[in-house]
Design a protein around this motif. Structure first.
Motif, PDB file in Angstrom:
ATOM      1  N   SER A  28       0.846  -1.198   0.000  1.00  0.00           N
ATOM      2  CA  SER A  28       0.000   0.000   0.000  1.00  0.00           C
ATOM      3  C   SER A  28       0.878   1.244   0.000  1.00  0.00           C
ATOM      4  O   SER A  28       2.034   1.220   0.430  1.00  0.00           O
ATOM      5  CB  SER A  28      -0.933   0.004   1.219  1.00  0.00           C
ATOM      6  OG  SER A  28      -0.191  -0.120   2.419  1.00  0.00           O
TER       7      SER A  28
ATOM      8  N   ASN B 191      -4.155   7.148   2.322  1.00  0.00           N
ATOM      9  CA  ASN B 191      -3.914   5.986   1.478  1.00  0.00           C
ATOM     10  C   ASN B 191      -4.477   6.280   0.088  1.00  0.00           C
ATOM     11  O   ASN B 191      -5.614   6.734  -0.039  1.00  0.00           O
ATOM     12  CB  ASN B 191      -4.602   4.746   2.054  1.00  0.00           C
ATOM     13  CG  ASN B 191      -3.999   4.331   3.391  1.00  0.00           C
ATOM     14  OD1 ASN B 191      -2.805   4.136   3.492  1.00  0.00           O
ATOM     15  ND2 ASN B 191      -4.849   4.214   4.407  1.00  0.00           N
TER      16      ASN B 191
ATOM     17  N   THR C  38      -3.366   0.722  -3.463  1.00  0.00           N
ATOM     18  CA  THR C  38      -3.208  -0.577  -2.792  1.00  0.00           C
ATOM     19  C   THR C  38      -2.993  -1.655  -3.840  1.00  0.00           C
ATOM     20  O   THR C  38      -3.718  -1.712  -4.846  1.00  0.00           O
ATOM     21  CB  THR C  38      -4.439  -0.912  -1.944  1.00  0.00           C
ATOM     22  OG1 THR C  38      -4.640   0.113  -0.969  1.00  0.00           O
ATOM     23  CG2 THR C  38      -4.249  -2.251  -1.229  1.00  0.00           C
TER      24      THR C  38
ATOM     25  N   ILE D 265       4.388   0.780   1.890  1.00  0.00           N
ATOM     26  CA  ILE D 265       4.203  -0.126   3.034  1.00  0.00           C
ATOM     27  C   ILE D 265       4.009  -1.548   2.534  1.00  0.00           C
ATOM     28  O   ILE D 265       3.115  -1.817   1.719  1.00  0.00           O
ATOM     29  CB  ILE D 265       2.987   0.294   3.882  1.00  0.00           C
ATOM     30  CG1 ILE D 265       3.117   1.767   4.310  1.00  0.00           C
ATOM     31  CG2 ILE D 265       2.836  -0.611   5.098  1.00  0.00           C
ATOM     32  CD1 ILE D 265       1.861   2.317   4.946  1.00  0.00           C
TER      33      ILE D 265
ATOM     34  N   THR E 208       3.010  -5.282   3.775  1.00  0.00           N
ATOM     35  CA  THR E 208       2.362  -6.016   4.867  1.00  0.00           C
ATOM     36  C   THR E 208       2.759  -7.483   4.757  1.00  0.00           C
ATOM     37  O   THR E 208       2.418  -8.158   3.770  1.00  0.00           O
ATOM     38  CB  THR E 208       0.843  -5.870   4.808  1.00  0.00           C
ATOM     39  OG1 THR E 208       0.502  -4.484   4.879  1.00  0.00           O
ATOM     40  CG2 THR E 208       0.185  -6.605   5.967  1.00  0.00           C
TER      41      THR E 208
ATOM     42  N   ASN F 273       3.705  -4.779   9.240  1.00  0.00           N
ATOM     43  CA  ASN F 273       4.007  -3.743   8.251  1.00  0.00           C
ATOM     44  C   ASN F 273       5.471  -3.314   8.300  1.00  0.00           C
ATOM     45  O   ASN F 273       6.052  -3.165   9.382  1.00  0.00           O
ATOM     46  CB  ASN F 273       3.126  -2.513   8.479  1.00  0.00           C
ATOM     47  CG  ASN F 273       1.666  -2.798   8.196  1.00  0.00           C
ATOM     48  OD1 ASN F 273       1.331  -3.713   7.437  1.00  0.00           O
ATOM     49  ND2 ASN F 273       0.780  -2.014   8.794  1.00  0.00           N
ATOM     50  N   HIS F 274       6.019  -3.095   7.112  1.00  0.00           N
ATOM     51  CA  HIS F 274       7.377  -2.555   6.973  1.00  0.00           C
ATOM     52  C   HIS F 274       7.323  -1.491   5.881  1.00  0.00           C
ATOM     53  O   HIS F 274       6.753  -1.717   4.814  1.00  0.00           O
ATOM     54  CB  HIS F 274       8.368  -3.658   6.600  1.00  0.00           C
ATOM     55  CG  HIS F 274       8.403  -4.780   7.593  1.00  0.00           C
ATOM     56  ND1 HIS F 274       9.245  -4.795   8.673  1.00  0.00           N
ATOM     57  CD2 HIS F 274       7.652  -5.919   7.678  1.00  0.00           C
ATOM     58  CE1 HIS F 274       9.048  -5.900   9.375  1.00  0.00           C
ATOM     59  NE2 HIS F 274       8.073  -6.603   8.789  1.00  0.00           N
ATOM     60  N   LYS F 275       7.919  -0.343   6.141  1.00  0.00           N
ATOM     61  CA  LYS F 275       7.716   0.781   5.216  1.00  0.00           C
ATOM     62  C   LYS F 275       8.984   1.591   5.009  1.00  0.00           C
ATOM     63  O   LYS F 275       9.965   1.465   5.754  1.00  0.00           O
ATOM     64  CB  LYS F 275       6.607   1.692   5.744  1.00  0.00           C
ATOM     65  CG  LYS F 275       6.932   2.355   7.082  1.00  0.00           C
ATOM     66  CD  LYS F 275       5.749   3.167   7.584  1.00  0.00           C
ATOM     67  CE  LYS F 275       6.065   3.816   8.932  1.00  0.00           C
ATOM     68  NZ  LYS F 275       4.918   4.610   9.439  1.00  0.00           N
TER      69      LYS F 275
END
Length: 432
Positions: A128, A141, A144, A187, A189, A195-197
């Motif tokens: 996302s 947002n 996605t 981001i 998921t 989550n890692h961004k």
């Protein structure tokens, strides 16, 4: 196993690495307190309860410390979910990385917002994107990407050019405007770590709108503005300078900048000098430099100093052709006229500064005037024309006949005076 529920760090499931799989099979995830044993509710014992922690590195040391009831130290660690929640930026917790990078683009161009996840074997659920820009000041947002499709917002300028299977979430943005400048967040998921961004700052470059404005002065001895060079609405601010060539040292410049609310800047530079004939028609150059321009922009300018016509001269260019000459800025207009006599239309031709006599007859005798004028003044000069006689063929024939008769009479008179006629008569009588 030992459990910890601290007010600052909710590390609720600490197990040995080799026990992690067993923990997943025998534990359930609580809504607030983390992992709990399925068969019973376990509370932290007084001997093993950890103190309140404010330092992450201290937490790690305590997590690997031996229990008071253990005979030897136990090598404890966190589950992936606990690692991601408590130490999201610590390589000790996870080796995965989300790679992005800042980008710059010229307004109206196309830019790729890079985003790639590396060094992980976890399952990717979705990708996302969020943004916080000049046009969208609140974080939102807007894009996605799911395993089988992607959901775009209302902005069709964004296009997914990455690959879900390759953990590549890159987007392409076309027709970029100043309102798109800001921070974009990509981001990933993952299961089970979450989550890692990474953030991708987008910097907009806006080329200047360049122009020259002439300020033509009138001839004088006081310094005035000669020309103004403007580099409007650029980002970053444009550099404006002048190339004056042979006029270096005789002219000076002033430069000012105005920053606008949208982040652009207008830079104005003016060239000053004393308006003299020396600098009139001299060429200078305004040079504009800006990161949004592919190369330096050069605007040439010819200095204009306005003044009235100077002294007027009348030159004879050919037989019967006269020209009126003067110096003026702007150029003078010329008017020919004749004093005290009507204008002989069929015998004279006027074209601008030139006066041509089509025939030279005595009726053209008179005084002619050339007038040079512009918005700053008028000057005049005069021509006196005198034609002694006409130029007809009969007149020339009569003149020739009179000339011959005069010569003959002169010869006869000479012969008579010298006695040649008397001697000639005596000789004639002797032979007769």
């Amino acid at each position: 196993m030992r459990f910890y529920k601290g007010p600052m760090i909710s590390l609720t499931c600490c197990v040995r690495v080799e026990e992690e799989r067993m923990c997943r099979e025998n534990c359930t995830e609580g809504s607030k307190s983390g992992w709990h044993k399925k068969s019973q509710q376990v509370a932290p014992s007084p001997q093993t309860e950890l103190p309140r922690l404010n330092n992450v590195s201290m937490a790690k040391r305590l997590l690997t410390a031996p229990s008071s009831s253990a005979k030897k130290p136990r090598n404890l660690t966190l589950t992936p979910q606990c690692r991601a929640e408590q130490f999201p930026n610590d390589l000790y917790v996870s080796g995965l990385q989300v790679i992005g990078g800042s980008k710059s683009v010229v307004q109206g161009g196309t830019v790729v917002l890079p985003c790639k996840l590396i060094d992980t074997m976890e399952t990717l659920s979705q990708i996302s994107w969020q943004r916080m820009t000049r046009g969208k000041p609140r974080n939102e947002n807007f894009f996605t990407i799911l395993p089988t499709k992607f959901v775009n917002g209302h902005d069709e300028r964004f296009e997914f050019i990455g690959s879900f299977d390759d953990n590549n979430g890159s987007l392409q943005l076309s027709n970029v405007t100043l309102m798109d400048e800001g921070t974009y967040t990509c981001i990933f998921t993952l299961f089970p770590s979450g989550n890692h961004k990474t953030e991708i700052p987008l910097n907009l470059l806006v080329p200047p709108v360049s122009s020259l404005e002439a300020n033509p002065p009138v001839l004088g001895d006081k310094e005035v503005s000669l020309v103004t060079c403007t580099a409007a609405a650029s980002k970053p601010p444009a550099e404006v300078r002048w190339l004056t060539g042979d006029l270096a040292g005789k002219l000076r410049t002033t430069t000012s900048s105005t920053e606008h609310g949208n982040g652009t800047t207008t830079t104005i530079s003016s060239l000053f000098g004393i308006p003299s004939r020396e600098i009139n028609h001299q060429v200078v150059q305004c040079v504009i430099t800006n990161a949004a321009l592919g190369s330096k922009q050069t605007l040439p300018f010819t200095i204009q100093v306005h003044f009235a016509p100077t002294e007027v001269y009348i030159h004879e260019r050919a037989s019967g052709l006269f020209e009126c000459v003067t110096e003026a800025n702007p150029d003078a207009t010329f008017t020919w006229s004749r004093f005290n006599n009507s204008w002989p239309q069929n015998a004279i031709r006027v074209e601008g500064a030139t006066l041509q006599f089509l025939s030279m007859t005595s009726d053209l005798d008179g005084l002619y005037q050339c007038e040079a004028s512009n918005p700053y003044g008028t000057e005049r000069s005069h021509l006196h024309l005198h034609v002694s006689s006409g130029g007809c063929a009969a007149c020339w024939a009569l003149f020739s006949l009179l000339l011959v008769m005069t010569v003959v009479a002169a010869v006869l008179w000479y012969l008579h005076k010298s006695g040649i006629f008397q001697r000639f008569s005596a000789v004639k009588k002797q032979f007769s």
